[in-house]
Design a protein around this motif. Structure first.
Motif, short mmCIF file in Angstrom:
data_model
loop_
_atom_site.label_atom_id
_atom_site.label_comp_id
_atom_site.label_asym_id
_atom_site.label_seq_id
_atom_site.Cartn_x
_atom_site.Cartn_y
_atom_site.Cartn_z
N VAL A 136 149.34 -29.14 41.54
CA VAL A 136 147.91 -28.93 41.40
C VAL A 136 147.48 -27.89 42.41
O VAL A 136 147.85 -27.98 43.59
CB VAL A 136 147.13 -30.25 41.60
N PHE A 137 146.71 -26.91 41.98
CA PHE A 137 146.29 -25.78 42.81
C PHE A 137 145.48 -26.23 44.02
O PHE A 137 145.73 -25.80 45.15
CB PHE A 137 145.48 -24.80 41.97
N ASP A 138 144.49 -27.06 43.83
CA ASP A 138 143.62 -27.52 44.92
C ASP A 138 143.31 -28.98 44.67
O ASP A 138 142.58 -29.33 43.74
CB ASP A 138 142.33 -26.69 44.96
N LEU A 139 143.87 -29.85 45.50
CA LEU A 139 143.78 -31.29 45.27
C LEU A 139 142.96 -31.95 46.37
O LEU A 139 143.32 -31.88 47.55
CB LEU A 139 145.18 -31.89 45.22
N ASP A 140 141.87 -32.58 45.98
CA ASP A 140 141.05 -33.34 46.93
C ASP A 140 141.53 -34.78 47.04
O ASP A 140 141.74 -35.29 48.12
CB ASP A 140 139.57 -33.34 46.50
N ASP A 141 141.67 -35.42 45.89
CA ASP A 141 141.98 -36.85 45.85
C ASP A 141 143.07 -37.09 44.81
O ASP A 141 142.83 -36.95 43.61
CB ASP A 141 140.71 -37.63 45.51
N GLU A 142 144.26 -37.46 45.27
CA GLU A 142 145.40 -37.64 44.37
C GLU A 142 145.15 -38.76 43.37
O GLU A 142 145.43 -38.63 42.18
CB GLU A 142 146.66 -37.92 45.18
N ALA A 143 144.61 -39.89 43.83
CA ALA A 143 144.37 -41.03 42.94
C ALA A 143 143.36 -40.66 41.85
O ALA A 143 143.53 -41.04 40.69
CB ALA A 143 143.88 -42.22 43.75
N ALA A 144 142.32 -39.92 42.21
CA ALA A 144 141.32 -39.51 41.22
C ALA A 144 141.93 -38.55 40.20
O ALA A 144 141.62 -38.63 39.01
CB ALA A 144 140.12 -38.86 41.91
N PHE A 145 142.81 -37.65 40.66
CA PHE A 145 143.46 -36.72 39.74
C PHE A 145 144.34 -37.48 38.75
O PHE A 145 144.31 -37.21 37.55
CB PHE A 145 144.30 -35.69 40.50
N ILE A 146 145.12 -38.44 39.25
CA ILE A 146 146.00 -39.22 38.37
C ILE A 146 145.17 -40.00 37.36
O ILE A 146 145.49 -40.03 36.17
CB ILE A 146 146.91 -40.16 39.21
N GLN A 147 144.09 -40.60 37.81
CA GLN A 147 143.22 -41.36 36.91
C GLN A 147 142.63 -40.45 35.83
O GLN A 147 142.61 -40.79 34.65
CB GLN A 147 142.12 -42.05 37.70
N HIS A 148 142.16 -39.27 36.24
CA HIS A 148 141.60 -38.30 35.28
C HIS A 148 142.67 -37.86 34.28
O HIS A 148 142.42 -37.82 33.08
CB HIS A 148 141.05 -37.09 36.05
N TYR A 149 143.85 -37.53 34.76
CA TYR A 149 144.93 -37.04 33.91
C TYR A 149 145.33 -38.09 32.87
O TYR A 149 145.48 -37.78 31.69
CB TYR A 149 146.13 -36.66 34.78
N LYS A 150 145.49 -39.32 33.31
CA LYS A 150 145.89 -40.39 32.41
C LYS A 150 144.79 -40.72 31.41
O LYS A 150 145.04 -40.90 30.22
CB LYS A 150 146.30 -41.63 33.19
N ALA A 151 143.53 -40.78 31.88
CA ALA A 151 142.42 -41.15 30.99
C ALA A 151 142.08 -40.05 30.00
O ALA A 151 141.82 -40.32 28.83
CB ALA A 151 141.19 -41.50 31.83
N ASP A 152 142.09 -38.80 30.46
CA ASP A 152 141.64 -37.70 29.60
C ASP A 152 142.74 -37.13 28.72
O ASP A 152 142.43 -36.56 27.67
CB ASP A 152 141.05 -36.57 30.45
N TYR A 153 144.00 -37.24 29.10
CA TYR A 153 145.07 -36.62 28.34
C TYR A 153 146.08 -37.63 27.80
O TYR A 153 146.39 -37.64 26.62
CB TYR A 153 145.80 -35.57 29.17
N GLU A 154 146.62 -38.47 28.68
CA GLU A 154 147.69 -39.37 28.24
C GLU A 154 147.18 -40.44 27.27
O GLU A 154 147.79 -40.68 26.23
CB GLU A 154 148.37 -40.03 29.44
N ARG A 155 146.09 -41.09 27.60
CA ARG A 155 145.58 -42.16 26.75
C ARG A 155 145.24 -41.67 25.33
O ARG A 155 145.64 -42.30 24.36
CB ARG A 155 144.37 -42.84 27.40
N PRO A 156 144.50 -40.54 25.18
CA PRO A 156 144.26 -40.07 23.81
C PRO A 156 145.55 -39.70 23.06
O PRO A 156 145.67 -39.98 21.86
CB PRO A 156 143.39 -38.84 24.00
N LEU A 157 146.51 -39.09 23.75
CA LEU A 157 147.77 -38.75 23.09
C LEU A 157 148.52 -40.01 22.67
O LEU A 157 149.17 -40.03 21.62
CB LEU A 157 148.63 -37.90 24.01
N LYS A 158 148.43 -41.04 23.46
CA LYS A 158 149.06 -42.32 23.11
C LYS A 158 148.41 -42.89 21.84
O LYS A 158 149.09 -43.39 20.96
CB LYS A 158 148.94 -43.28 24.28
N GLU A 159 147.08 -42.79 21.75
CA GLU A 159 146.39 -43.26 20.55
C GLU A 159 146.77 -42.43 19.33
O GLU A 159 146.89 -42.97 18.23
CB GLU A 159 144.86 -43.15 20.75
#
Length: 162
Positions: A136-159
């Protein structure tokens, strides 16, 4: 027809690409382009994976719109980060994202999404496909990034795919 042109859209794209690259619409170039457009998909047919199942079209449309929004937002953030890099250098970091996806088509789509969003680079997929390493180019909060990545990309792809 399907035997001669297993991928008609690919053939059309190859012909168009050939004619654009040669910048000529002479009979010889058109014939060469047609031959490439017919022969290449036939030669590559055994390498093509079988199509994946698309189960939820509405989720797919929302995912495409979300990725488009994120591309624009991330491009602005990366541009701002580059602009202020001397005064406030970006905090680039590698992030390990645990994955629930197992479908190869969903993982391929996740790869493309990660590659197209500015500021993220797909670095490595664990051999058992249980985790993904992303830079990640500029990371403030790793946990927030992981949550965003999983919720916005992985979960819809899983559906969509599973």
């Amino acid at each position: 027809m399907k035997r001669l042109l297993p991928s008609p859209w690919l053939s059309l794209g190859l012909l168009g690409g050939w004619l654009l690259l040669t910048r000529s619409f002479s009979l010889g170039q058109v014939l060469l382009g047609v031959s490439v457009a017919v022969v290449m998909p036939l030669l590559m047919a055994p390498l093509r994976p079988r199509p994946g199942p698309l189960r939820r079209w509405r989720v797919l449309v929302r995912l495409i719109l979300r990725v488009g929004r994120d591309v624009l937002w991330s491009a602005a953030q990366v541009a701002a980060g580059v602009w202020r890099a001397k005064a406030h250098p970006p905090r680039g970091a590698f992030v390990v994202v645990p994955l629930e996806l197992r479908d190869v088509h969903a993982l391929a789509a996740l790869t493309m999404i990660t590659a197209v969003v500015p500021g993220t680079v797909w670095a490595e997929l664990a051999p058992d496909r249980s985790a993904l390493l992303i830079h990640v180019f500029d990371l403030d909060d790793e946990a927030a990034f992981i949550q965003h990545y999983k919720a916005d990309y992985e979960r819809p792809l899983k559906e969509i795919f599973e």
